[in-house]
Motif scaffolding. Structure first.
Motif, PDB file in Angstrom:
ATOM      1  N   GLU A 128      38.521  27.926  46.748  1.00  0.00           N
ATOM      2  CA  GLU A 128      37.924  27.731  45.427  1.00  0.00           C
ATOM      3  C   GLU A 128      36.994  28.887  45.051  1.00  0.00           C
ATOM      4  OE1 GLU A 128      34.649  24.593  43.933  1.00  0.00           O
ATOM      5  OE2 GLU A 128      36.519  23.652  44.616  1.00  0.00           O
ATOM      6  N   SER A 129      36.104  29.258  45.969  1.00  0.00           N
ATOM      7  CA  SER A 129      35.120  30.294  45.639  1.00  0.00           C
ATOM      8  C   SER A 129      35.759  31.673  45.542  1.00  0.00           C
ATOM      9  CB  SER A 129      33.987  30.302  46.665  1.00  0.00           C
ATOM     10  OG  SER A 129      34.434  30.703  47.941  1.00  0.00           O
ATOM     11  N   SER A 130      36.800  31.933  46.334  1.00  0.00           N
ATOM     12  CA  SER A 130      37.448  33.241  46.256  1.00  0.00           C
ATOM     13  C   SER A 130      38.190  33.416  44.934  1.00  0.00           C
ATOM     14  CB  SER A 130      38.400  33.446  47.436  1.00  0.00           C
ATOM     15  OG  SER A 130      39.489  32.541  47.384  1.00  0.00           O
ATOM     16  N   ARG A 131      38.613  32.322  44.322  1.00  0.00           N
ATOM     17  CA  ARG A 131      39.193  32.420  42.978  1.00  0.00           C
ATOM     18  C   ARG A 131      38.141  32.901  41.986  1.00  0.00           C
ATOM     19  NH1 ARG A 131      42.890  26.976  41.952  1.00  0.00           N
ATOM     20  NH2 ARG A 131      44.364  27.277  43.698  1.00  0.00           N
ATOM     21  N   TYR A 132      36.920  32.464  42.197  1.00  0.00           N
ATOM     22  CA  TYR A 132      35.821  32.931  41.343  1.00  0.00           C
ATOM     23  C   TYR A 132      35.590  34.422  41.548  1.00  0.00           C
ATOM     24  CZ  TYR A 132      31.291  32.812  38.941  1.00  0.00           C
ATOM     25  OH  TYR A 132      30.255  33.032  38.061  1.00  0.00           O
ATOM     26  N   ARG A 133      35.589  34.842  42.809  1.00  0.00           N
ATOM     27  CA  ARG A 133      35.447  36.274  43.104  1.00  0.00           C
ATOM     28  C   ARG A 133      36.541  37.068  42.385  1.00  0.00           C
ATOM     29  NH1 ARG A 133      37.916  37.676  48.569  1.00  0.00           N
ATOM     30  NH2 ARG A 133      39.643  37.059  47.203  1.00  0.00           N
ATOM     31  N   ASP A 134      37.789  36.569  42.446  1.00  0.00           N
ATOM     32  CA  ASP A 134      38.893  37.287  41.816  1.00  0.00           C
ATOM     33  C   ASP A 134      38.756  37.299  40.296  1.00  0.00           C
ATOM     34  OD1 ASP A 134      39.862  37.665  44.347  1.00  0.00           O
ATOM     35  OD2 ASP A 134      41.346  36.046  44.224  1.00  0.00           O
ATOM     36  N   PHE A 135      38.337  36.169  39.720  1.00  0.00           N
ATOM     37  CA  PHE A 135      38.113  36.097  38.274  1.00  0.00           C
ATOM     38  C   PHE A 135      37.058  37.104  37.833  1.00  0.00           C
ATOM     39  CE2 PHE A 135      35.005  33.946  35.323  1.00  0.00           C
ATOM     40  CZ  PHE A 135      35.624  34.319  34.140  1.00  0.00           C
ATOM     41  N   MET A 136      35.997  37.239  38.630  1.00  0.00           N
ATOM     42  CA  MET A 136      34.933  38.173  38.301  1.00  0.00           C
ATOM     43  C   MET A 136      35.316  39.620  38.597  1.00  0.00           C
ATOM     44  SD  MET A 136      32.578  36.366  36.917  1.00  0.00           S
ATOM     45  CE  MET A 136      31.328  37.642  36.812  1.00  0.00           C
ATOM     46  N   GLY A 137      36.375  39.822  39.381  1.00  0.00           N
ATOM     47  CA  GLY A 137      36.797  41.177  39.696  1.00  0.00           C
ATOM     48  C   GLY A 137      35.948  41.842  40.766  1.00  0.00           C
ATOM     49  N   TRP A 138      35.290  41.042  41.586  1.00  0.00           N
ATOM     50  CA  TRP A 138      34.456  41.592  42.645  1.00  0.00           C
ATOM     51  C   TRP A 138      35.329  42.035  43.814  1.00  0.00           C
ATOM     52  CZ3 TRP A 138      30.920  36.702  42.324  1.00  0.00           C
ATOM     53  CH2 TRP A 138      30.104  36.799  41.185  1.00  0.00           C
ATOM     54  N   THR A 139      34.959  43.128  44.446  1.00  0.00           N
ATOM     55  CA  THR A 139      35.743  43.663  45.563  1.00  0.00           C
ATOM     56  C   THR A 139      34.987  43.614  46.883  1.00  0.00           C
ATOM     57  OG1 THR A 139      34.950  45.902  45.059  1.00  0.00           O
ATOM     58  CG2 THR A 139      37.026  45.211  44.036  1.00  0.00           C
ATOM     59  N   ILE A 140      33.770  43.094  46.879  1.00  0.00           N
ATOM     60  CA  ILE A 140      32.973  43.024  48.106  1.00  0.00           C
ATOM     61  C   ILE A 140      33.589  42.012  49.080  1.00  0.00           C
ATOM     62  CG2 ILE A 140      30.767  43.757  47.140  1.00  0.00           C
ATOM     63  CD1 ILE A 140      30.132  40.877  46.547  1.00  0.00           C
ATOM     64  N   PRO A 141      33.403  42.229  50.375  1.00  0.00           N
ATOM     65  CA  PRO A 141      33.884  41.253  51.359  1.00  0.00           C
ATOM     66  C   PRO A 141      33.315  39.862  51.069  1.00  0.00           C
ATOM     67  CG  PRO A 141      33.223  43.281  52.450  1.00  0.00           C
ATOM     68  CD  PRO A 141      32.779  43.411  51.016  1.00  0.00           C
ATOM     69  N   TRP A 142      34.172  38.859  51.161  1.00  0.00           N
ATOM     70  CA  TRP A 142      33.809  37.500  50.741  1.00  0.00           C
ATOM     71  C   TRP A 142      34.195  36.507  51.821  1.00  0.00           C
ATOM     72  CZ3 TRP A 142      31.628  36.252  45.948  1.00  0.00           C
ATOM     73  CH2 TRP A 142      31.560  34.893  45.623  1.00  0.00           C
ATOM     74  N   TYR A 143      33.260  35.660  52.202  1.00  0.00           N
ATOM     75  CA  TYR A 143      33.499  34.652  53.227  1.00  0.00           C
ATOM     76  C   TYR A 143      32.867  33.335  52.782  1.00  0.00           C
ATOM     77  CZ  TYR A 143      34.497  38.750  56.094  1.00  0.00           C
ATOM     78  OH  TYR A 143      35.017  39.927  56.574  1.00  0.00           O
ATOM     79  N   SER A 144      33.453  32.256  53.270  1.00  0.00           N
ATOM     80  CA  SER A 144      32.890  30.934  53.053  1.00  0.00           C
ATOM     81  C   SER A 144      32.152  30.501  54.316  1.00  0.00           C
ATOM     82  CB  SER A 144      34.015  29.940  52.742  1.00  0.00           C
ATOM     83  OG  SER A 144      33.524  28.616  52.684  1.00  0.00           O
ATOM     84  N   VAL A 145      31.033  29.800  54.106  1.00  0.00           N
ATOM     85  CA  VAL A 145      30.257  29.281  55.237  1.00  0.00           C
ATOM     86  C   VAL A 145      30.623  27.812  55.433  1.00  0.00           C
ATOM     87  CG1 VAL A 145      27.959  28.920  56.209  1.00  0.00           C
ATOM     88  CG2 VAL A 145      28.373  30.854  54.661  1.00  0.00           C
ATOM     89  N   PRO A 146      31.391  27.467  56.470  1.00  0.00           N
ATOM     90  CA  PRO A 146      31.736  26.061  56.681  1.00  0.00           C
ATOM     91  C   PRO A 146      30.503  25.233  57.006  1.00  0.00           C
ATOM     92  CG  PRO A 146      32.454  27.405  58.535  1.00  0.00           C
ATOM     93  CD  PRO A 146      31.966  28.352  57.494  1.00  0.00           C
ATOM     94  N   ARG A 147      30.618  23.947  56.783  1.00  0.00           N
ATOM     95  CA  ARG A 147      29.465  23.054  56.927  1.00  0.00           C
ATOM     96  C   ARG A 147      28.795  23.175  58.296  1.00  0.00           C
ATOM     97  NH1 ARG A 147      28.099  18.799  53.846  1.00  0.00           N
ATOM     98  NH2 ARG A 147      30.123  18.896  52.798  1.00  0.00           N
TER      99      ARG A 147
END
Length: 256
Positions: A128-147
């Motif tokens: 879900e959050s990486s879709r936001y990154r793609d929509f914004m056009g960000w190229t920085i490394p992106w990771y999710s923090v699991p619970r």
């Protein structure tokens, strides 16, 4: 005493160039002192102790689980921004402050030249959050923090923090963290606005009587017409902001 524009807006008084430059020269003395004070604080940061962090703390990347130590990309240091996320909410309702900060981060080569990596560690699910990154056009490394990793990394703080790490072989240490206005180095727009005659145009600022003030400091300063401001250029460019979520009647969440 201020001047008034043809449209009725307040203006600074007009002075000849010599008088104007003399006032700037006076201010420059204080600006240089401010810069040196910042240098002194940075020197103190470099002398802080550090706290060990589990290097195998799992994060989620594009290819699945990734240990924290791998996020360094082989570098000795890492800067990580912990981005807030409102799971299940549409793009328009995502954190305006985190969007403001992250939207400024683009060119990482200067950090890399100092052996420093950078990554966003997002509170939300990766897909879900990486879709936001793609929509914004960000190229920085992106990771999710699991619970299960939140307590190990956030440690009784909250998302919205900026953290620096040091890697020594296979060990990882946290060396500094900040939040709130401490995150402003991420966003040079504020520094540039501070150089202008009307400043940030936020209610809290100390400005002359009548100076424009349009925004609060509770998130409104980062939103335009109901969305984080930086989203509008993406919408106009035709980008899809569908995160695979749907809005409902729950109140919009507020960020720290």
């Amino acid at each position: 005493m201020t001047e008034t524009s043809a449209a009725g807006h307040p203006l600074p008084r007009v002075a000849d160039r010599r008088t104007w430059q003399a006032r700037i020269d006076e201010l420059r003395v204080r600006e240089k002192a401010h810069t040196r004070a910042g240098d002194a604080l940075a020197a103190e940061r470099r002398r802080l102790p550090m706290v060990e962090v589990d290097p195998r703390t799992p994060l989620i990347g594009a290819d699945g689980p990734v240990p924290l130590v791998d996020v360094f990309g082989g570098r000795s240091q890492l800067i990580a921004y912990f981005q807030m996320w409102h799971t299940g909410r549409p793009a328009a309702e995502q954190c305006e402050g985190c969007t403001f900060s992250t939207a400024h981060i683009n060119e990482l080569s200067y950090l890399h030249s100092r052996d420093v990596g950078y990554a966003t560690l997002c509170q939300g699910p990766y897909e879900e959050s990486s879709r936001y990154r793609d929509f914004m056009g960000w190229t920085i490394p992106w990771y999710s923090v699991p619970r299960d990793s939140v307590d190990r990394l956030v440690a009784d703080r909250h998302f919205g923090i900026l953290v620096t790490y040091l890697r020594d072989d296979d060990k990882v240490y946290e060396t500094y963290w900040t939040t709130g206005r401490g995150n402003e180095p991420m966003a040079p727009s504020y520094g540039l606005l501070d150089l202008t005659v009307y400043g940030r145009q936020e209610f809290w600022e100390d400005s002359p009587e009548g100076w424009p003030r349009h925004w609060d400091s509770r998130g409104g300063q980062f939103r335009t017409d109901g969305r984080p401001t930086a989203q509008w250029s993406r919408i106009r460019a035709g980008r899809d902001d569908d995160l695979g979520t749907s809005s409902d009647d729950r109140p919009r969440p507020h960020c720290h």
